[in-house]
Scaffold this active site. Structure first.
Site, mmCIF file in Angstrom:
data_model
loop_
_atom_site.group_PDB
_atom_site.id
_atom_site.type_symbol
_atom_site.label_atom_id
_atom_site.label_comp_id
_atom_site.label_asym_id
_atom_site.label_seq_id
_atom_site.Cartn_x
_atom_site.Cartn_y
_atom_site.Cartn_z
ATOM 1 N N GLY A 14 0.816 -1.211 0.000
ATOM 2 C CA GLY A 14 0.000 0.000 0.000
ATOM 3 C C GLY A 14 0.847 1.256 0.000
ATOM 4 O O GLY A 14 0.413 2.324 0.429
ATOM 5 N N ASN A 91 0.665 -2.882 5.353
ATOM 6 C CA ASN A 91 -0.157 -1.678 5.533
ATOM 7 C C ASN A 91 -1.360 -1.592 4.594
ATOM 8 O O ASN A 91 -2.358 -0.966 4.933
ATOM 9 C CB ASN A 91 0.765 -0.457 5.325
ATOM 10 C CG ASN A 91 -0.002 0.808 5.050
ATOM 11 O OD1 ASN A 91 -0.595 1.390 5.961
ATOM 12 N ND2 ASN A 91 -0.026 1.238 3.789
ATOM 13 N N TYR A 158 -14.895 -4.216 8.326
ATOM 14 C CA TYR A 158 -13.630 -3.462 8.446
ATOM 15 C C TYR A 158 -13.083 -3.552 9.874
ATOM 16 O O TYR A 158 -11.904 -3.884 10.087
ATOM 17 C CB TYR A 158 -13.875 -1.996 8.067
ATOM 18 C CG TYR A 158 -12.633 -1.138 8.140
ATOM 19 C CD1 TYR A 158 -11.668 -1.183 7.138
ATOM 20 C CD2 TYR A 158 -12.408 -0.287 9.229
ATOM 21 C CE1 TYR A 158 -10.520 -0.406 7.215
ATOM 22 C CE2 TYR A 158 -11.266 0.494 9.307
ATOM 23 C CZ TYR A 158 -10.326 0.435 8.301
ATOM 24 O OH TYR A 158 -9.187 1.205 8.386
ATOM 25 N N LYS A 162 -9.619 -5.290 11.407
ATOM 26 C CA LYS A 162 -8.593 -4.513 12.116
ATOM 27 C C LYS A 162 -8.350 -5.075 13.511
ATOM 28 O O LYS A 162 -7.221 -5.037 14.023
ATOM 29 C CB LYS A 162 -9.000 -3.036 12.164
ATOM 30 C CG LYS A 162 -9.011 -2.376 10.789
ATOM 31 C CD LYS A 162 -7.626 -2.398 10.170
ATOM 32 C CE LYS A 162 -7.576 -1.867 8.764
ATOM 33 N NZ LYS A 162 -6.224 -1.927 8.185
HETATM 34 P P1 NAD Z 1 -5.039 4.733 0.810
HETATM 35 O O1 NAD Z 1 -6.222 4.243 0.032
HETATM 36 O O2 NAD Z 1 -4.541 6.107 0.559
HETATM 37 O O3 NAD Z 1 -3.834 3.705 0.647
HETATM 38 C C1 NAD Z 1 -4.055 2.325 0.630
HETATM 39 C C2 NAD Z 1 -3.185 1.701 -0.438
HETATM 40 O O4 NAD Z 1 -3.410 0.282 -0.413
HETATM 41 C C3 NAD Z 1 -3.535 2.190 -1.846
HETATM 42 O O5 NAD Z 1 -2.375 2.593 -2.527
HETATM 43 C C4 NAD Z 1 -4.176 0.978 -2.497
HETATM 44 O O6 NAD Z 1 -3.942 0.897 -3.900
HETATM 45 C C5 NAD Z 1 -3.487 -0.161 -1.759
HETATM 46 N N1 NAD Z 1 -4.242 -1.406 -1.842
HETATM 47 C C6 NAD Z 1 -5.570 -1.616 -1.706
HETATM 48 N N2 NAD Z 1 -5.867 -2.913 -1.917
HETATM 49 C C7 NAD Z 1 -4.693 -3.545 -2.190
HETATM 50 C C8 NAD Z 1 -4.337 -4.868 -2.491
HETATM 51 N N3 NAD Z 1 -5.271 -5.838 -2.599
HETATM 52 N N4 NAD Z 1 -3.043 -5.174 -2.698
HETATM 53 C C9 NAD Z 1 -2.082 -4.195 -2.612
HETATM 54 N N5 NAD Z 1 -2.363 -2.916 -2.342
HETATM 55 C C10 NAD Z 1 -3.657 -2.593 -2.133
HETATM 56 O O7 NAD Z 1 -5.460 4.553 2.334
HETATM 57 P P2 NAD Z 1 -4.676 4.718 3.722
HETATM 58 O O8 NAD Z 1 -5.594 5.467 4.598
HETATM 59 O O9 NAD Z 1 -3.300 5.193 3.522
HETATM 60 O O10 NAD Z 1 -4.690 3.207 4.209
HETATM 61 C C11 NAD Z 1 -3.527 2.504 4.630
HETATM 62 C C12 NAD Z 1 -3.909 1.624 5.803
HETATM 63 O O11 NAD Z 1 -4.277 2.457 6.905
HETATM 64 C C13 NAD Z 1 -5.102 0.708 5.561
HETATM 65 O O12 NAD Z 1 -4.834 -0.566 6.098
HETATM 66 C C14 NAD Z 1 -6.212 1.371 6.349
HETATM 67 O O13 NAD Z 1 -7.204 0.464 6.763
HETATM 68 C C15 NAD Z 1 -5.434 1.951 7.508
HETATM 69 N N6 NAD Z 1 -6.105 3.009 8.243
HETATM 70 C C16 NAD Z 1 -6.436 4.170 7.626
HETATM 71 C C17 NAD Z 1 -7.075 5.157 8.351
HETATM 72 C C18 NAD Z 1 -7.485 6.466 7.720
HETATM 73 O O14 NAD Z 1 -8.257 7.218 8.331
HETATM 74 N N7 NAD Z 1 -7.007 6.800 6.532
HETATM 75 C C19 NAD Z 1 -7.371 4.959 9.703
HETATM 76 C C20 NAD Z 1 -7.001 3.757 10.298
HETATM 77 C C21 NAD Z 1 -6.356 2.786 9.560
#
Ligand code: NAD
Length: 260
Positions: A14, A91, A158, A162
């Site tokens: 990611g 991630n 979700y 987590k």
């Molecule tokens: P984002 O969408 O900006 O980045 C996520 C990345 O994961 C993207 O580049 C996407 O292409 C990639 N991805 C999705 N499915 C995939 C797959 N099957 N194989 C490989 N890559 C894949 O989102 P983010 O917020 O940066 O999310 C990153 C992590 O943080 C996630 O696990 C998310 O659940 C977690 N998270 C985010 C938040 C928030 O508020 N943004 C809060 C808590 C946890």
């Protein structure tokens, strides 16, 4: 001048966007050779090029974390390129479908769990053989959701994924300690990223949950973080600064989840 991750190689799923992207940039600034593993090829290649233009070493590999062969091949490419593996940031994740349980289709539930939870398992599963010889640091992105907060209507799949990631982190920390591999989870609160772009929300208004922050939000920065706030915690977990830390989840939300 020395940097915290000089000589290390890091694999970041990611890494094309959001938290993974900020962390890839941060690790690269600190001297790591980074591998960005993602399905968003154009974005990932662009981030990789920008890191290289900044003078650091980076590689982009296509990797769908929900497919075993794809993860295995991506890790093979990473180790082939840098000759070692020290840091794994599991991630990548999706928000998936948010809906009442009776409306959520089994295939929708399955996709969220397969990507978020099984995807991290596959990342660890295929990375461990490379980490065993010299030890290393694994960081898993969990969330406040499913661990400290349960107030997002329809987010059962979700949140369950987590919560499962924290259990996976702790099991792995104990199992892998004998190889000098540390395993920790980072639990972000709300961070503005692309994750909500593909979020499908259906009939969540039928779930009678209405959470309101009390007047005078006591959390730092209203609880909203930036990807860089998470990246700095990941740097601590990846570096020798956290050499005696394993099996913990660190909440990075300005304190907001203590309240809601
Ligand atoms: P984002 O969408 O900006 O980045 C996520 C990345 O994961 C993207 O580049 C996407 O292409 C990639 N991805 C999705 N499915 C995939 C797959 N099957 N194989 C490989 N890559 C894949 O989102 P983010 O917020 O940066 O999310 C990153 C992590 O943080 C996630 O696990 C998310 O659940 C977690 N998270 C985010 C938040 C928030 O508020 N943004 C809060 C808590 C946890």
């Amino acid at each position: 001048m020395t940097h915290q991750l000089d000589g290390k190689a890091a694999f970041i799923t990611g890494g094309a966007s959001g938290i993974g992207e900020a962390t890839a940039r941060r690790f690269a600034q600190e001297g790591a050779r980074v591998v960005i593993a993602d399905v968003a090829d154009d974005l990932g290649r662009r981030v990789c090029e920008e890191i290289k233009q900044g003078g650091a070493k980076a590689l982009y590999v296509h990797c769908d974390i929900s497919t075993p062969d794809s993860v295995r091949q991506a890790l093979e490419q990473a180790v082939e390129r840098w000759g070692r593996l020290d840091i794994v940031f599991a991630n990548a994740g999706i928000a998936g479908v948010w809906a009442p349980l009776e409306d959520m289709r089994p295939d929708e539930w399955e996709k969220t769990l397969r990507t978020n939870l099984e995807g991290a398992f596959l990342t660890l599963h295929f990375a461990i053989p490379y980490l065993k010889s010299a030890g290393g640091s694994i960081i898993v992105t969990s969330s406040v959701s499913g661990n400290r907060t349960f107030g997002q209507p329809g987010a059962a799949a979700y949140s369950t994924s987590k919560a499962g990631l924290v259990a996976l982190t702790k099991m792995a920390a104990l199992e892998l300690a004998r190889y000098g591999i540390r395993v920790n989870a980072v639990c972000p609160g709300g961070v503005p990223t692309r994750i909500t772009d593909a979020l499908e929300s259906r009939n969540t208004e039928e779930i009678p949950l209405h959470v309101e922050m009390p007047e005078g939000n006591p959390a730092l920065h209203q609880g909203v973080g930036q990807p860089e706030d998470i990246a700095d915690v990941c740097l601590f977990l990846a570096s020798d600064q956290s050499r005696h830390v394993s099996g913990v989840e660190i909440y990075v939300d300005g304190g907001a989840s203590l309240l809601i």
